[in-house]
Design a protein around this motif. Sequence first.
Motif, PDB file in Angstrom:
ATOM      1  N   GLY A 217      20.238  91.075   3.589  1.00 26.36           N
ATOM      2  CA  GLY A 217      20.023  92.064   4.635  1.00 26.36           C
ATOM      3  C   GLY A 217      20.735  93.380   4.380  1.00 26.36           C
ATOM      4  N   SER A 218      20.719  94.212   5.400  1.00 26.97           N
ATOM      5  CA  SER A 218      21.334  95.535   5.320  1.00 26.97           C
ATOM      6  C   SER A 218      22.843  95.435   5.442  1.00 26.97           C
ATOM      7  CB  SER A 218      20.777  96.422   6.440  1.00 26.97           C
ATOM      8  OG  SER A 218      21.127  95.880   7.708  1.00 26.97           O
ATOM      9  N   LEU A 219      23.500  96.596   5.289  1.00 25.56           N
ATOM     10  CA  LEU A 219      24.956  96.637   5.404  1.00 25.56           C
ATOM     11  C   LEU A 219      25.399  96.176   6.785  1.00 25.56           C
ATOM     12  CD1 LEU A 219      27.773  97.388   4.401  1.00 25.56           C
ATOM     13  CD2 LEU A 219      27.321  99.752   5.120  1.00 25.56           C
ATOM     14  N   LEU A 220      24.680  96.602   7.834  1.00 26.57           N
ATOM     15  CA  LEU A 220      25.044  96.203   9.197  1.00 26.57           C
ATOM     16  C   LEU A 220      24.948  94.688   9.372  1.00 26.57           C
ATOM     17  CD1 LEU A 220      25.811  96.986  12.076  1.00 26.57           C
ATOM     18  CD2 LEU A 220      23.370  97.311  12.572  1.00 26.57           C
ATOM     19  N   GLU A 221      23.908  94.098   8.805  1.00 26.98           N
ATOM     20  CA  GLU A 221      23.748  92.643   8.909  1.00 26.98           C
ATOM     21  C   GLU A 221      24.833  91.909   8.138  1.00 26.98           C
ATOM     22  OE1 GLU A 221      18.868  92.391   9.415  1.00 26.98           O
ATOM     23  OE2 GLU A 221      19.785  92.371   7.409  1.00 26.98           O
ATOM     24  N   ARG A 222      25.237  92.429   6.993  1.00 24.01           N
ATOM     25  CA  ARG A 222      26.303  91.785   6.225  1.00 24.01           C
ATOM     26  C   ARG A 222      27.644  91.907   6.936  1.00 24.01           C
ATOM     27  NH1 ARG A 222      27.306  94.164   1.527  1.00 24.01           N
ATOM     28  NH2 ARG A 222      25.905  95.941   1.743  1.00 24.01           N
ATOM     29  N   VAL A 223      27.889  93.081   7.571  1.00 22.16           N
ATOM     30  CA  VAL A 223      29.124  93.251   8.350  1.00 22.16           C
ATOM     31  C   VAL A 223      29.124  92.297   9.532  1.00 22.16           C
ATOM     32  CG1 VAL A 223      30.404  94.846   9.825  1.00 22.16           C
ATOM     33  CG2 VAL A 223      29.500  95.633   7.635  1.00 22.16           C
ATOM     34  N   ARG A 224      27.968  92.158  10.194  1.00 18.23           N
ATOM     35  CA  ARG A 224      27.882  91.240  11.332  1.00 18.23           C
ATOM     36  C   ARG A 224      28.110  89.798  10.883  1.00 18.23           C
ATOM     37  NH1 ARG A 224      23.098  92.516  12.884  1.00 18.23           N
ATOM     38  NH2 ARG A 224      23.753  94.141  14.337  1.00 18.23           N
ATOM     39  N   ALA A 225      27.550  89.423   9.728  1.00 19.17           N
ATOM     40  CA  ALA A 225      27.744  88.058   9.223  1.00 19.17           C
ATOM     41  C   ALA A 225      29.206  87.813   8.875  1.00 19.17           C
ATOM     42  CB  ALA A 225      26.862  87.825   7.999  1.00 19.17           C
ATOM     43  N   ALA A 226      29.856  88.801   8.273  1.00 16.94           N
ATOM     44  CA  ALA A 226      31.269  88.639   7.914  1.00 16.94           C
ATOM     45  C   ALA A 226      32.156  88.524   9.142  1.00 16.94           C
ATOM     46  CB  ALA A 226      31.714  89.820   7.052  1.00 16.94           C
ATOM     47  N   GLY A 227      31.810  89.279  10.197  1.00 14.38           N
ATOM     48  CA  GLY A 227      32.644  89.280  11.397  1.00 14.38           C
ATOM     49  C   GLY A 227      32.368  88.151  12.359  1.00 14.38           C
ATOM     50  N   SER A 228      31.189  87.529  12.273  1.00 17.44           N
ATOM     51  CA  SER A 228      30.835  86.474  13.226  1.00 17.44           C
ATOM     52  C   SER A 228      30.868  85.076  12.626  1.00 17.44           C
ATOM     53  CB  SER A 228      29.426  86.741  13.783  1.00 17.44           C
ATOM     54  OG  SER A 228      28.451  86.704  12.737  1.00 17.44           O
ATOM     55  N   ASP A 229      31.168  84.978  11.343  1.00 18.57           N
ATOM     56  CA  ASP A 229      31.176  83.674  10.691  1.00 18.57           C
ATOM     57  C   ASP A 229      32.390  82.862  11.142  1.00 18.57           C
ATOM     58  OD1 ASP A 229      30.859  81.511   9.084  1.00 18.57           O
ATOM     59  OD2 ASP A 229      31.096  82.570   7.185  1.00 18.57           O
ATOM     60  N   PRO A 230      32.186  81.659  11.747  1.00 17.36           N
ATOM     61  CA  PRO A 230      33.343  80.825  12.118  1.00 17.36           C
ATOM     62  C   PRO A 230      34.208  80.459  10.910  1.00 17.36           C
ATOM     63  CG  PRO A 230      31.323  80.006  13.155  1.00 17.36           C
ATOM     64  CD  PRO A 230      30.904  81.049  12.159  1.00 17.36           C
ATOM     65  N   GLY A 231      33.593  80.340   9.739  1.00 17.41           N
ATOM     66  CA  GLY A 231      34.357  80.019   8.547  1.00 17.41           C
ATOM     67  C   GLY A 231      35.377  81.091   8.200  1.00 17.41           C
ATOM     68  N   THR A 232      35.037  82.346   8.477  1.00 19.03           N
ATOM     69  CA  THR A 232      35.977  83.441   8.217  1.00 19.03           C
ATOM     70  C   THR A 232      37.226  83.306   9.076  1.00 19.03           C
ATOM     71  OG1 THR A 232      34.161  84.936   7.651  1.00 19.03           O
ATOM     72  CG2 THR A 232      36.261  85.943   8.247  1.00 19.03           C
ATOM     73  N   TYR A 233      37.036  82.962  10.349  1.00 20.17           N
ATOM     74  CA  TYR A 233      38.183  82.838  11.245  1.00 20.17           C
ATOM     75  C   TYR A 233      39.041  81.623  10.886  1.00 20.17           C
ATOM     76  CZ  TYR A 233      35.915  86.434  13.969  1.00 20.17           C
ATOM     77  OH  TYR A 233      35.340  87.609  14.349  1.00 20.17           O
ATOM     78  N   ARG A 234      38.432  80.560  10.396  1.00 22.97           N
ATOM     79  CA  ARG A 234      39.216  79.409   9.959  1.00 22.97           C
ATOM     80  C   ARG A 234      40.004  79.760   8.691  1.00 22.97           C
ATOM     81  NH1 ARG A 234      37.737  75.031  12.993  1.00 22.97           N
ATOM     82  NH2 ARG A 234      38.819  73.543  11.640  1.00 22.97           N
ATOM     83  N   ASP A 235      39.411  80.564   7.820  1.00 23.39           N
ATOM     84  CA  ASP A 235      40.133  81.010   6.630  1.00 23.39           C
ATOM     85  C   ASP A 235      41.309  81.907   7.010  1.00 23.39           C
ATOM     86  OD1 ASP A 235      38.369  79.598   5.123  1.00 23.39           O
ATOM     87  OD2 ASP A 235      37.268  81.325   4.360  1.00 23.39           O
ATOM     88  N   LEU A 236      41.102  82.780   7.996  1.00 28.38           N
ATOM     89  CA  LEU A 236      42.198  83.646   8.441  1.00 28.38           C
ATOM     90  C   LEU A 236      43.320  82.833   9.081  1.00 28.38           C
ATOM     91  CD1 LEU A 236      40.171  86.635   9.955  1.00 28.38           C
ATOM     92  CD2 LEU A 236      41.598  86.677   7.897  1.00 28.38           C
ATOM     93  N   ARG A 237      42.955  81.798   9.819  1.00 27.94           N
ATOM     94  CA  ARG A 237      43.962  80.935  10.414  1.00 27.94           C
ATOM     95  C   ARG A 237      44.790  80.252   9.320  1.00 27.94           C
ATOM     96  NH1 ARG A 237      42.127  75.710  13.781  1.00 27.94           N
ATOM     97  NH2 ARG A 237      41.446  75.185  11.669  1.00 27.94           N
ATOM     98  N   TRP A 238      44.088  79.762   8.278  1.00 33.14           N
ATOM     99  CA  TRP A 238      44.820  79.168   7.159  1.00 33.14           C
ATOM    100  C   TRP A 238      45.690  80.209   6.458  1.00 33.14           C
ATOM    101  CZ3 TRP A 238      43.685  80.900   2.134  1.00 33.14           C
ATOM    102  CH2 TRP A 238      44.479  80.313   1.126  1.00 33.14           C
TER     103      TRP A 238
END
Length: 389
Positions: free
Chosen positions: A84-105
């Motif tokens: 997808g577009s840049l906006l869609e990739r930013v949205r995927a990066a910011g809304s992915d539950p896996g990202t927040y679990r990685d940040l918690r780790w």
Amino acid sequence: MREVLRSAVRASFHLVTGAGLSVVCYLMIGLTLLAATATACVIGAGMLPETVRVLRGLAGFERRRVAAWLGTPVPERYLPLDQGSLLERVRAAGSDPGTYRDLRWLAAQLLYGLVLCYAAMVLWPLGLLVDGVWCGLARRPAVLLPRLSELATLEARISRQLLLPSPSARLSERIDQLAATRAGAVAAHGAELRRIERDLHDGAQAHLVALSMRLGLARRAYDQQPAAARTLLDAAQDQAEEALAELRHVVRGIHPPVLTDRGLVGAVRALAAGSGLEVSVAVQGLADGPEDGGRAPAAVEAAAYFVVAEGLTNAAKHSGADRATVELWREDGMLRVRVRDEGRGGADEGSGTGLLGVRRRVAALDGSVCLTSPSGGPTVVEVVLPCAW
């Protein structure tokens, strides 16, 4: 004592690696804050997906490190960042539950990675002193140095727990897996129906048509040429026997009667006896006969039977082996099947439909297939089938 020291050194290396990873996590936190700030200012929105990509790589390294220590893989589940577009990739990066679990780790690793490493540094001199005296003078097992392995295991378990996918992600993965399994089961069912139709059309139906023609000719010749009619009836009887043999072959492909008559163990022994190879069969925890006790459901037994049949057929046709081994055993609500031949190896699922059909049949029952066939052999097909006994 040498074994204790070897284990302690390995555990210390694991803990030191974790401490080094904690330093990298410190830098990663700064990079993440910078990317979040740049994204909030819109100007640097493209930094967020790339930063999350780096974060995933770091978490992936930790998953591999933990899996190497614990001996069990740590699954991962992420949304794609390259679509997808840049906006869609930013949205995927910011809304992915896996990202927040990685940040918690990432945040937790800063604490427990360094703390456990410091604990190991304190434990080493104490362990060398106390355990050296304890083992050398008192002739007792080491006390402190084995605790290093426990610290490494604790560190690995904490990381594993933090990096496991969220329950919703695991549920989504399970749904995708079941969808793929269902598609494979539908494909396998369609292929089986086409095989049965082909066998009936080309085999039994052809014999029955010929039988009907011979009976018609015999009826016409009965009054005027009794000898010719008798010859035609003899041929018709042979044709009927061939048609029955074809029908038995088709029925055997749907559900082998030998499974009902002898049970899975007896059916596998019959396969082994007729394979043309020297086959040894090892059984554990299964009923050796058609008794109800210790038997798996009919669908599971049929799948296991066809796995053994395909494995022995491939061994006889392609491997060049003169002997094989079949193992069947119960374990923790599972039926496990292993077929091994001592042939040339190099088996490939893509080169034919047999192994692919086995995988689809097993997947339809929520089982798993593991094929190991290095060049030069041996070839091992291992199947795990969940079932209620």
